[in-house]
Scaffold this motif. Sequence first.
Motif, PDB file in Angstrom:
ATOM      1  N   ARG A  15       0.535  -4.339 -10.905  1.00  0.00           N
ATOM      2  CA  ARG A  15       0.965  -3.044 -10.083  1.00  0.00           C
ATOM      3  C   ARG A  15      -0.223  -2.490  -9.300  1.00  0.00           C
ATOM      4  O   ARG A  15      -1.481  -3.169  -9.606  1.00  0.00           O
ATOM      5  CB  ARG A  15       1.528  -1.992 -10.900  1.00  0.00           C
ATOM      6  CG  ARG A  15       2.720  -2.358 -11.805  1.00  0.00           C
ATOM      7  CD  ARG A  15       3.553  -1.430 -12.450  1.00  0.00           C
ATOM      8  NE  ARG A  15       4.052  -0.338 -11.832  1.00  0.00           N
ATOM      9  CZ  ARG A  15       5.307  -0.759 -10.891  1.00  0.00           C
ATOM     10  NH1 ARG A  15       5.819  -1.893 -11.150  1.00  0.00           N
ATOM     11  NH2 ARG A  15       5.917   0.104 -10.312  1.00  0.00           N
ATOM     12  N   ALA A  46       3.155   0.943  -7.086  1.00  0.00           N
ATOM     13  CA  ALA A  46       4.133  -0.215  -6.757  1.00  0.00           C
ATOM     14  C   ALA A  46       4.062  -1.430  -7.592  1.00  0.00           C
ATOM     15  O   ALA A  46       2.738  -2.025  -7.677  1.00  0.00           O
ATOM     16  CB  ALA A  46       3.965  -0.356  -5.155  1.00  0.00           C
ATOM     17  N   GLU A  47       5.067  -2.109  -7.405  1.00  0.00           N
ATOM     18  CA  GLU A  47       5.143  -3.370  -7.939  1.00  0.00           C
ATOM     19  C   GLU A  47       4.275  -4.330  -6.886  1.00  0.00           C
ATOM     20  O   GLU A  47       4.676  -4.528  -5.661  1.00  0.00           O
ATOM     21  CB  GLU A  47       6.341  -3.923  -8.263  1.00  0.00           C
ATOM     22  CG  GLU A  47       6.387  -5.532  -8.936  1.00  0.00           C
ATOM     23  CD  GLU A  47       7.914  -6.026  -8.905  1.00  0.00           C
ATOM     24  OE1 GLU A  47       8.091  -7.167  -8.838  1.00  0.00           O
ATOM     25  OE2 GLU A  47       8.739  -5.221  -9.120  1.00  0.00           O
ATOM     26  N   ASN A  48       3.239  -5.193  -7.147  1.00  0.00           N
ATOM     27  CA  ASN A  48       2.554  -5.969  -6.211  1.00  0.00           C
ATOM     28  C   ASN A  48       2.802  -7.273  -6.415  1.00  0.00           C
ATOM     29  O   ASN A  48       2.384  -8.111  -6.805  1.00  0.00           O
ATOM     30  CB  ASN A  48       1.074  -5.861  -6.906  1.00  0.00           C
ATOM     31  CG  ASN A  48       0.228  -6.371  -5.654  1.00  0.00           C
ATOM     32  OD1 ASN A  48       0.500  -6.976  -4.625  1.00  0.00           O
ATOM     33  ND2 ASN A  48      -1.319  -6.207  -6.019  1.00  0.00           N
ATOM     34  N   ALA A  49       4.019  -7.707  -5.597  1.00  0.00           N
ATOM     35  CA  ALA A  49       4.610  -8.905  -5.584  1.00  0.00           C
ATOM     36  C   ALA A  49       4.145  -9.962  -4.714  1.00  0.00           C
ATOM     37  O   ALA A  49       4.111 -11.128  -4.866  1.00  0.00           O
ATOM     38  CB  ALA A  49       6.155  -8.464  -5.133  1.00  0.00           C
ATOM     39  N   LEU A  60       5.859  -1.532   1.870  1.00  0.00           N
ATOM     40  CA  LEU A  60       6.589  -1.071   0.603  1.00  0.00           C
ATOM     41  C   LEU A  60       8.005  -0.924   0.892  1.00  0.00           C
ATOM     42  O   LEU A  60       8.433  -0.710   2.035  1.00  0.00           O
ATOM     43  CB  LEU A  60       6.072   0.355   0.169  1.00  0.00           C
ATOM     44  CG  LEU A  60       4.761   0.489  -0.378  1.00  0.00           C
ATOM     45  CD1 LEU A  60       4.482   1.817  -0.508  1.00  0.00           C
ATOM     46  CD2 LEU A  60       4.344  -0.307  -1.418  1.00  0.00           C
ATOM     47  N   GLU A  61       8.810  -1.292  -0.203  1.00  0.00           N
ATOM     48  CA  GLU A  61      10.221  -1.141  -0.001  1.00  0.00           C
ATOM     49  C   GLU A  61      10.697  -0.370  -1.388  1.00  0.00           C
ATOM     50  O   GLU A  61      10.228  -0.661  -2.413  1.00  0.00           O
ATOM     51  CB  GLU A  61      10.825  -2.514  -0.133  1.00  0.00           C
ATOM     52  CG  GLU A  61      12.246  -2.455   0.251  1.00  0.00           C
ATOM     53  CD  GLU A  61      12.784  -3.910   0.424  1.00  0.00           C
ATOM     54  OE1 GLU A  61      13.443  -4.434  -0.737  1.00  0.00           O
ATOM     55  OE2 GLU A  61      12.579  -4.534   1.125  1.00  0.00           O
ATOM     56  N   SER A  62      11.637   0.555  -1.094  1.00  0.00           N
ATOM     57  CA  SER A  62      12.180   1.279  -2.181  1.00  0.00           C
ATOM     58  C   SER A  62      13.529   1.418  -1.774  1.00  0.00           C
ATOM     59  O   SER A  62      14.277   1.342  -0.703  1.00  0.00           O
ATOM     60  CB  SER A  62      11.736   2.710  -2.304  1.00  0.00           C
ATOM     61  OG  SER A  62      12.260   3.547  -1.031  1.00  0.00           O
ATOM     62  N   ARG A 125      11.488   3.495  -7.419  1.00  0.00           N
ATOM     63  CA  ARG A 125      10.631   2.488  -7.499  1.00  0.00           C
ATOM     64  C   ARG A 125      10.175   1.851  -6.379  1.00  0.00           C
ATOM     65  O   ARG A 125      11.031   1.534  -5.350  1.00  0.00           O
ATOM     66  CB  ARG A 125      11.133   1.274  -8.652  1.00  0.00           C
ATOM     67  CG  ARG A 125      11.331   2.168 -10.021  1.00  0.00           C
ATOM     68  CD  ARG A 125      12.131   0.995 -10.775  1.00  0.00           C
ATOM     69  NE  ARG A 125      12.547   1.625 -12.182  1.00  0.00           N
ATOM     70  CZ  ARG A 125      11.914   1.386 -13.066  1.00  0.00           C
ATOM     71  NH1 ARG A 125      10.767   0.659 -13.316  1.00  0.00           N
ATOM     72  NH2 ARG A 125      12.151   2.053 -14.261  1.00  0.00           N
ATOM     73  N   ARG A 127       8.061  -1.549  -4.204  1.00  0.00           N
ATOM     74  CA  ARG A 127       7.583  -2.743  -4.198  1.00  0.00           C
ATOM     75  C   ARG A 127       6.878  -3.259  -2.996  1.00  0.00           C
ATOM     76  O   ARG A 127       7.449  -2.852  -1.958  1.00  0.00           O
ATOM     77  CB  ARG A 127       8.843  -3.644  -4.663  1.00  0.00           C
ATOM     78  CG  ARG A 127       8.309  -5.066  -4.682  1.00  0.00           C
ATOM     79  CD  ARG A 127       9.776  -5.943  -4.947  1.00  0.00           C
ATOM     80  NE  ARG A 127       9.301  -7.133  -5.495  1.00  0.00           N
ATOM     81  CZ  ARG A 127       9.994  -8.399  -5.455  1.00  0.00           C
ATOM     82  NH1 ARG A 127      11.196  -8.222  -4.566  1.00  0.00           N
ATOM     83  NH2 ARG A 127       9.697  -9.319  -5.710  1.00  0.00           N
ATOM     84  N   THR A 129       6.181  -5.670  -0.371  1.00  0.00           N
ATOM     85  CA  THR A 129       7.161  -6.812  -0.180  1.00  0.00           C
ATOM     86  C   THR A 129       6.436  -7.938   0.929  1.00  0.00           C
ATOM     87  O   THR A 129       6.706  -8.817   1.199  1.00  0.00           O
ATOM     88  CB  THR A 129       8.422  -6.472   0.771  1.00  0.00           C
ATOM     89  OG1 THR A 129       8.144  -5.663   1.807  1.00  0.00           O
ATOM     90  CG2 THR A 129       9.151  -5.899  -0.387  1.00  0.00           C
TER      91      THR A 129
END
Length: 133
Positions: A15, A46-49, A60-62, A125, A127, A129
């Motif tokens: 994250r 945020a999830e660090n994809a 960032l996407e939510s 949440r 993420r 992207t």
Amino acid sequence: MTQNGVVTKLLDGGRAEVAVERGTACGGCGGGCETCVYASRLTVDAENAVFARPGDRVVLESGSGGVLGAALLVYMLPVATFFAGYAVGAALRLPQGPCVLTSLAGLAVGVVLTAVIGRRKQAPRFRITGFQR
């Protein structure tokens, strides 16, 4: 829903903490109106994809479902319970004055339910992207 931000630090579990500029109601006129006073920075987890590093500009996407669900909860539940209270008063054939009281009681129940349910809902949440261009 997508937003742009800057990674400020890496967190455990894949994250990252991301600084996001909160938008203004006027769209960011640069100080020409009083609304811009309320623009500020938020930090979100945020999830660090994409394995972004501190200083990277990211997208960032939510999910918008959470925002729409919250709006529905805040605006519609009290209105629905208001009318339910009125229906109860009418079904009991109460005179106009007490029927208004059952409507207000229904509204109060709706406001309390909104507060209780709102506290139990999870925060949105986020993420990461991609990287900003």
